[in-house]
Motif scaffolding. Structure first.
Motif, short mmCIF file in Angstrom:
data_model
loop_
_atom_site.label_atom_id
_atom_site.label_comp_id
_atom_site.label_asym_id
_atom_site.label_seq_id
_atom_site.Cartn_x
_atom_site.Cartn_y
_atom_site.Cartn_z
N LEU A 80 86.61 30.46 93.86
CA LEU A 80 87.84 29.66 93.93
C LEU A 80 88.75 30.17 95.05
O LEU A 80 88.70 31.36 95.41
N PRO A 81 89.62 29.32 95.57
CA PRO A 81 90.62 29.79 96.52
C PRO A 81 91.62 30.71 95.81
O PRO A 81 91.67 30.77 94.58
N TRP A 82 92.45 31.40 96.60
CA TRP A 82 93.37 32.40 96.05
C TRP A 82 94.22 31.83 94.93
O TRP A 82 94.34 32.42 93.87
N ARG A 83 94.82 30.67 95.16
CA ARG A 83 95.70 30.06 94.16
C ARG A 83 94.90 29.71 92.89
O ARG A 83 95.39 29.89 91.78
N GLY A 84 93.70 29.24 93.04
CA GLY A 84 92.85 28.92 91.90
C GLY A 84 92.53 30.15 91.07
O GLY A 84 92.51 30.10 89.84
N ARG A 85 92.28 31.28 91.74
CA ARG A 85 92.01 32.54 91.02
C ARG A 85 93.23 32.96 90.22
O ARG A 85 93.11 33.41 89.08
N LYS A 86 94.41 32.82 90.80
CA LYS A 86 95.63 33.20 90.09
C LYS A 86 95.91 32.27 88.91
O LYS A 86 96.41 32.70 87.88
N ILE A 87 95.59 30.99 89.06
CA ILE A 87 95.75 30.06 87.96
C ILE A 87 94.80 30.41 86.82
O ILE A 87 95.18 30.40 85.64
N VAL A 88 93.56 30.77 87.15
CA VAL A 88 92.60 31.19 86.13
C VAL A 88 93.10 32.47 85.44
O VAL A 88 93.00 32.59 84.21
N GLU A 89 93.65 33.41 86.20
CA GLU A 89 94.21 34.63 85.61
C GLU A 89 95.35 34.29 84.65
O GLU A 89 95.47 34.87 83.57
N PHE A 90 96.20 33.34 85.06
CA PHE A 90 97.32 32.92 84.22
C PHE A 90 96.83 32.30 82.91
O PHE A 90 97.30 32.64 81.82
N ILE A 91 95.87 31.39 83.02
CA ILE A 91 95.32 30.73 81.83
C ILE A 91 94.62 31.75 80.93
O ILE A 91 94.78 31.72 79.70
N THR A 92 93.90 32.67 81.53
CA THR A 92 93.23 33.73 80.76
C THR A 92 94.26 34.59 80.02
O THR A 92 94.06 34.93 78.85
N SER A 93 95.35 34.91 80.69
CA SER A 93 96.40 35.70 80.04
C SER A 93 97.02 34.96 78.86
O SER A 93 97.32 35.57 77.83
N ILE A 94 97.19 33.66 79.01
CA ILE A 94 97.72 32.86 77.90
C ILE A 94 96.76 32.90 76.72
O ILE A 94 97.18 33.12 75.57
N ILE A 95 95.48 32.71 76.98
CA ILE A 95 94.48 32.71 75.91
C ILE A 95 94.42 34.07 75.23
O ILE A 95 94.42 34.17 74.00
N VAL A 96 94.40 35.14 76.03
CA VAL A 96 94.37 36.49 75.45
C VAL A 96 95.63 36.75 74.65
O VAL A 96 95.57 37.36 73.57
N CYS A 97 96.76 36.31 75.14
CA CYS A 97 98.02 36.50 74.41
C CYS A 97 97.99 35.81 73.06
O CYS A 97 98.36 36.39 72.04
N ILE A 98 97.52 34.58 73.04
CA ILE A 98 97.44 33.84 71.77
C ILE A 98 96.47 34.52 70.81
O ILE A 98 96.79 34.73 69.63
N LEU A 99 95.29 34.88 71.31
CA LEU A 99 94.30 35.51 70.44
C LEU A 99 94.75 36.88 69.95
O LEU A 99 94.60 37.20 68.76
N SER A 100 95.31 37.69 70.83
CA SER A 100 95.72 39.03 70.40
C SER A 100 96.95 38.97 69.49
O SER A 100 97.05 39.77 68.55
N ALA A 101 97.85 38.01 69.72
CA ALA A 101 98.99 37.86 68.81
C ALA A 101 98.51 37.41 67.43
O ALA A 101 99.01 37.88 66.41
N THR A 102 97.51 36.54 67.41
CA THR A 102 96.93 36.10 66.14
C THR A 102 96.26 37.28 65.43
O THR A 102 96.44 37.48 64.22
N MET A 103 95.49 38.06 66.17
CA MET A 103 94.83 39.24 65.59
C MET A 103 95.87 40.26 65.13
O MET A 103 95.67 40.92 64.10
N PHE A 104 96.94 40.40 65.88
CA PHE A 104 98.03 41.29 65.47
C PHE A 104 98.60 40.85 64.12
O PHE A 104 98.77 41.66 63.21
N TYR A 105 98.87 39.58 64.00
CA TYR A 105 99.43 39.03 62.77
C TYR A 105 98.50 39.28 61.58
O TYR A 105 98.90 39.78 60.54
N PHE A 106 97.23 38.90 61.75
CA PHE A 106 96.29 39.06 60.64
C PHE A 106 95.97 40.53 60.35
O PHE A 106 95.73 40.89 59.19
N SER A 107 95.97 41.37 61.36
CA SER A 107 95.74 42.79 61.10
C SER A 107 96.92 43.42 60.38
O SER A 107 96.74 44.32 59.55
N MET A 108 98.13 42.94 60.65
CA MET A 108 99.30 43.40 59.89
C MET A 108 99.14 43.07 58.41
O MET A 108 99.37 43.92 57.55
N ILE A 109 98.73 41.86 58.13
CA ILE A 109 98.52 41.45 56.74
C ILE A 109 97.40 42.29 56.12
O ILE A 109 97.54 42.78 54.99
#
Length: 167
Positions: A80-109
């Motif tokens: 991908l071009p530079w901007r496309g790579r950064k967009i993929v990094e951004f989307i990946t960070s969003i997905i990881v944030c959602i998944l890890s926040a969910t795992m954080f919540y359930f691990s707390m319980i």
């Protein structure tokens, strides 16, 4: 001393994890020696070694995510071009944030409601499993930081041109 504190601050997960790994190694070696030479074992050694090893694994995971040392498939992203790579990094960070926040919540319980105790030491598994909460909290924080960084890079044309020159 300032140099050590600076290094500790930069890699505190690894330093804490190395303490737990050292404890694990010492206990396992000690138990092997006592088993083969003195014909007895410490009944609590396996529990402590496994508990410490769990801490090593989850602290290592948090550090590997923060330092971007996780195994990933980047062949398609590199096309991908530079901007496309950064967009993929951004989307990946969003997905990881959602998944890890969910795992954080359930691990707390999970940790909060845990009533199981270890067989030999009769210590609550909450102390062993607490690292799951810590690890996913750290990964959530690191993913938010990565999300902000990648979003700034997408929106900032100056950084784009500096990055392209480096390639």
């Amino acid at each position: 001393m300032k140099d050590f504190l600076s290094r500790f601050k930069d890699n505190y997960e690894l330093y804490i994890g190395s303490v737990f790994l050292s404890i694990t190694s010492i206990i396992v070696v000690m138990n092997v020696i006592t088993r083969y030479f003195f014909k007895f074992t410490f009944h609590w050694a396996e529990e402590v070694a496994v508990g410490c090893f769990v801490w090593v694994i989850f602290l290592g995971l948090a550090n590997a995510y923060r330092t971007d040392h996780l195994i990933g498939v980047e062949a398609v992203v590199q096309l991908l071009p530079w901007r496309g790579r950064k967009i993929v990094e951004f989307i990946t960070s969003i997905i990881v944030c959602i998944l890890s926040a969910t795992m954080f919540y359930f691990s707390m319980i999970y940790v909060k409601e845990s009533t199981k105790i270890t067989a030999a030491l009769e210590v609550s598994y909450k102390y062993i499993n607490a690292v799951i909460v810590v690890s996913f909290a750290l990964i959530t924080i690191y993913s938010v930081i990565n999300m902000i960084k990648s979003f700034r890079m997408i929106m900032s044309p100056e950084i784009k041109y500096e990055e392209e020159e480096d390639l």
